[in-house]
Design an enzyme around this catalytic site. Structure first.
Site, PDB file in Angstrom:
ATOM      1  CB  CYS A 128      -1.328   0.034   1.298  1.00 15.92           C
ATOM      2  SG  CYS A 128      -0.644  -0.238   2.715  1.00 15.92           S
ATOM      3  CG  HIS A 240      -1.397   4.129   4.723  1.00 14.75           C
ATOM      4  ND1 HIS A 240      -1.595   3.583   5.920  1.00 14.75           N
ATOM      5  CD2 HIS A 240      -1.266   3.147   4.267  1.00 14.75           C
ATOM      6  CE1 HIS A 240      -1.578   2.858   6.387  1.00 14.75           C
ATOM      7  NE2 HIS A 240      -1.094   2.018   5.394  1.00 14.75           N
TER       8      HIS A 240
END
Length: 336
Positions: A128, A240
């Site tokens: 990710c 994130h």
């Protein structure tokens, strides 16, 4: 077109369901697979009730064109040949195959054409943190080759799956109630804390998560770029963030970089410091794009730029990227 989701009951599996429905992915049938524990669960999709089947070593994938898998690296390795033996294309979200030479590692905005060379009929979804970074790096790489990247990540509990998010929420409740927080999923209490440790440590002092960003970036971008990462877990639920410094072969101005980001596929720029406007995970969870802001010249390097990037880890950092790979392959006629 027949599609399968492996790991349908997990956080990424559930996001697969949402994205396939919301993007109206072109298929005639969807089949859900899971562990023995998940088998029998029911989910609604396009007005129909689908029942999760137990993943087994049989011929259940014989008529399936694409399998979106997110059930962990061990399961992916064990079931690779079961899934692909009849020609199914396996788009895998685990770390099992990412650095295998005969498995393409794909972020569609960066290297979609790599999907054509898949001798094992497996395509790997990157980590990710790597995905959102390389989407942003591609915009700069198209202007001037990037020699070095320094990156610090600020990773949400969602990176550890549904259990990670549950633990963080429970810890906050326990703190409010004056109780000692339970710690199981993370190495330390995450609520009211920051943990400079994501994944296990390797012999060089970097974690596996940090080494993923080094190795995966080079493979995806077909580049000799050097990447040094510090991966940090922070006490938020989802999306994130990354502070990124790049050194290019020639100086790239802030204006040139901003224009490149604005025109790049998969990026939205939020960069209005006068109005205190910049990407923040609080407002960007559930979004598809990589959001870039705080674009500045690096005061320590005449060939340097620094910027801030935020993306939803479960969507672009996982499920959405895999679905985009599938969409590209359908569009290019790569699916049987």
């Amino acid at each position: 077109m027949k599609v399968a989701i492996v790991g349908a009951s997990g956080a990424v599996g559930q996001e697969f369901l949402n994205i396939l429905e919301n993007r109206d992915f072109p298929m005639d049938e969807l089949v859900l697979f899971g562990s023995a524990r998940s088998a029998g669960r029911k989910y609604n999709f396009r007005g129909k009730e689908l029942v999760v089947k137990e993943l087994q070593h049989n011929d259940d994938f014989k008529d399936i064109d694409i399998a979106l898998t997110s059930a962990g690296g061990g399961t992916s390795k064990e079931f690779e040949k079961t899934i692909t033996k009849h020609g199914t294309i396996m788009i895998d979200n685990s770390s099992a195959f990412r650095l295998d030479d005969d498995v393409p590692l794909v972020v569609p905005e960066v290297n979609a054409a790599d999907c054509a060379n898949r001798p094992r009929n497996v395509i790997a979804n990157p980590n990710c943190t790597t995905i959102q970074m390389v989407v942003a790096l591609k915009a700069i790489e198209d202007i001037s080759h990037i020699r070095r990247v320094h990156v610090s990540t600020y990773q949400a509990a969602s990176g550890a799956g549904a259990t990670g998010m549950d633990e963080l929420e429970n810890q906050f409740k326990q703190i409010v109630n004056g109780e000692k927080p339970d710690v199981e999923k993370f190495t330390h209490q995450l609520a009211m804390n920051i943990i400079p440790h994501v994944d296990v440590f390797t012999d060089n002092g970097y974690t596996k998560e940090e080494m993923k960003m080094f190795n995966e970036t080079r493979k995806i971008m077909h580049s000799d770029v050097q990447v040094s990462a510090m991966c940090v877990r922070i006490p938020i639920m989802r999306a994130h963030s990354e502070s990124i410094w790049v050194e290019t072969e020639r100086p790239v101005s802030v204006e040139e970089a901003t224009e490149a980001f604005s025109k790049a596929e998969g990026i939205k720029v939020i960069d209005n410091p006068d109005k205190n406007e910049y990407p923040m995970p609080l407002f960007l969870s559930g979004e598809d794009e990589v959001f870039v802001g705080r674009i500045r010249a690096d005061l320590a390097n005449p060939n340097g730029l620094t910027f801030w990037a935020v993306a939803d880890q479960i969507r672009k950092g996982a499920a959405l990227n895999a679905v985009q790979i599938a969409e590209y392959m359908v569009k290019e006629g790569m699916v049987k």
